[in-house]
Motif scaffolding. Structure first.
Motif, PDB file in Angstrom:
ATOM      1  N   GLU A  76       0.826  -1.210   0.000  1.00  0.00           N
ATOM      2  CA  GLU A  76       0.000   0.000   0.000  1.00  0.00           C
ATOM      3  C   GLU A  76       0.858   1.257   0.000  1.00  0.00           C
ATOM      4  O   GLU A  76       0.513   2.257  -0.639  1.00  0.00           O
ATOM      5  N   LEU A  77       1.996   1.230   0.681  1.00  0.00           N
ATOM      6  CA  LEU A  77       2.893   2.381   0.666  1.00  0.00           C
ATOM      7  C   LEU A  77       3.454   2.608  -0.738  1.00  0.00           C
ATOM      8  O   LEU A  77       3.542   3.749  -1.211  1.00  0.00           O
ATOM      9  N   THR A  99      -4.306   7.116  -3.327  1.00  0.00           N
ATOM     10  CA  THR A  99      -3.417   7.439  -2.210  1.00  0.00           C
ATOM     11  C   THR A  99      -4.211   7.795  -0.961  1.00  0.00           C
ATOM     12  O   THR A  99      -3.880   7.368   0.153  1.00  0.00           O
ATOM     13  N   PHE A 100      -5.275   8.570  -1.135  1.00  0.00           N
ATOM     14  CA  PHE A 100      -6.104   8.977  -0.006  1.00  0.00           C
ATOM     15  C   PHE A 100      -6.799   7.774   0.633  1.00  0.00           C
ATOM     16  O   PHE A 100      -7.001   7.734   1.851  1.00  0.00           O
ATOM     17  N   THR A 101      -7.148   6.783  -0.186  1.00  0.00           N
ATOM     18  CA  THR A 101      -7.777   5.561   0.327  1.00  0.00           C
ATOM     19  C   THR A 101      -6.868   4.859   1.323  1.00  0.00           C
ATOM     20  O   THR A 101      -7.317   4.392   2.375  1.00  0.00           O
ATOM     21  N   PHE A 102      -5.588   4.788   1.009  1.00  0.00           N
ATOM     22  CA  PHE A 102      -4.639   4.142   1.921  1.00  0.00           C
ATOM     23  C   PHE A 102      -4.522   4.926   3.230  1.00  0.00           C
ATOM     24  O   PHE A 102      -4.408   4.337   4.306  1.00  0.00           O
ATOM     25  N   LEU A 118       3.719   7.052   4.880  1.00  0.00           N
ATOM     26  CA  LEU A 118       3.096   7.430   3.609  1.00  0.00           C
ATOM     27  C   LEU A 118       3.149   8.940   3.398  1.00  0.00           C
ATOM     28  O   LEU A 118       3.475   9.418   2.298  1.00  0.00           O
ATOM     29  N   ILE A 119       2.855   9.706   4.430  1.00  0.00           N
ATOM     30  CA  ILE A 119       2.858  11.165   4.313  1.00  0.00           C
ATOM     31  C   ILE A 119       4.252  11.679   3.970  1.00  0.00           C
ATOM     32  O   ILE A 119       4.423  12.536   3.094  1.00  0.00           O
TER      33      ILE A 119
END
Length: 334
Positions: A76-77, A99-102, A118-119
């Motif tokens: 996911e990353l 990306t927002f879903t993760f 992720l951020i």
């Protein structure tokens, strides 16, 4: 960290040509992640955010399928930074939504660490592709403020605001009007260094040349048990208090071989960073985002040898396979 005698600069990077084939491939891997995540929900009997609000005895540590969950975190990353990159190049909002879903998913399973990773990685992709420095500085300030606020909200939901304040013990001079995230960030930055210094007060009498504390989290849990036994390694070292259980990336090498362990780990980290930073081809922008995150967050944890983070390098290579470097233009990001 050192990168030998090369100048540490972004310079020109080889950008990825966005094709329909690549877009479909990204979503195929997303479907793989989604299917496995559904099985994890079934196997775990729900999700942590629901357990939290229903008073269940389970917590976020009970979620996921052992040995699989870490690989899915890495996937996911990888898809998160790929999705953001494709969005920046094509302006197709479905990839930003990806990306927002993760990000939302990690809030649902109450995994702040993955969201922070992720951020940081998305930010570094943004940095590599940005040319307007004034806009960049503005967005950094706004994003940092939002991150601090959301980090505090997630922390309060997971641990309880009152419980955390009792542990942190802020002085009377601490401004109560600040969002709790500022206290969370302050404590998270200072306690790892405090724990590391506390670990230095304990001498290491028996060196462990297999580096169980440093390397154990690099392996899936079933392999880790075969190599290092059921207890694995101690990645935190000696703690001032068990409530704050991170001690930077250097705690586990110190547990293995004392100051020699820290020296060897530093040499490895510098050499590996040099190789990754100056790698060739379309993977460079993503590899740089990953290694930058690893270095930045080394104040908290050893992500060099943490499977959910380090396996991103493998996923990126798998997802971008068959894309030859010589077929792509080398241009400066804008």
């Amino acid at each position: 960290m050192f990168v030998f005698n090369k100048e540490l600069s972004i310079g020109k990077i080889q950008l990825l040509t966005i094709t329909e084939k690549l877009k479909k491939r990204i979503f195929r891997f997303f479907y793989l992640w989604a299917i496995v995540s559904i099985f994890e929900i079934i196997a775990s009997g729900g999700v942590p955010i629901v357990w939290l609000f229903t008073g269940s005895s389970k917590d976020y540590m009970d979620f996921g399928i052992h040995s699989i969950h870490g690989l899915m975190n890495a996937l996911e990353l990888s898809l998160g930074i790929l999705g953001y990159y494709v969005y920046r190049v094509t302006k197709e909002k479905k990839f930003l939504f990806l990306t927002f879903t993760f990000f939302i998913w990690n809030l649902i399973i109450i995994t702040r660490q993955v969201d922070v990773v992720l951020i940081v990685e998305v930010f570094f992709v943004y940095l590599l592709l940005s040319d307007n420095k004034l806009k960049l500085i503005r967005n950094i300030l706004i994003s940092s403020l939002l991150f601090v606020i959301l980090f505090g909200i997630a922390g309060d939901a997971r641990s309880g605001a009152d419980s955390f304040t009792q542990l942190a013990q802020p002085t009377d001079n601490w401004p109560d009007w600040l969002p709790s995230g500022f206290l969370w960030v302050y404590i998270y930055i200072t306690t790892p260094l405090n724990n590391l210094l506390f670990s230095f007060t304990f001498s290491i009498k028996h060196y462990q040349f297999l580096f169980p504390n440093t390397l154990s989290l690099l392996f899936p849990s079933f392999i880790r048990g075969l190599i290092y036994g059921p207890e694995g390694g101690d990645v935190s070292g000696n703690l001032v208090t068990d409530a704050f259980n991170v001690s930077s990336a250097f705690a586990s090498p110190y547990q293995d071989m004392g100051y020699y362990g820290i020296m060897l780990f530093s040499v490895f980290a510098g050499a590996f960073t040099n190789v990754v930073w100056w790698c060739k081809g379309i993977k460079r922008v993503f590899f740089r985002a990953i290694i930058a995150q690893i270095l930045i967050l080394s104040i908290f944890f050893n992500h060099f040898f943490y499977l959910p983070v380090s396996f991103q390098f493998v996923w990126i290579l798998i997802i971008l396979r068959n894309y030859k470097n010589e077929e792509l233009p080398i241009i400066k990001p804008n």
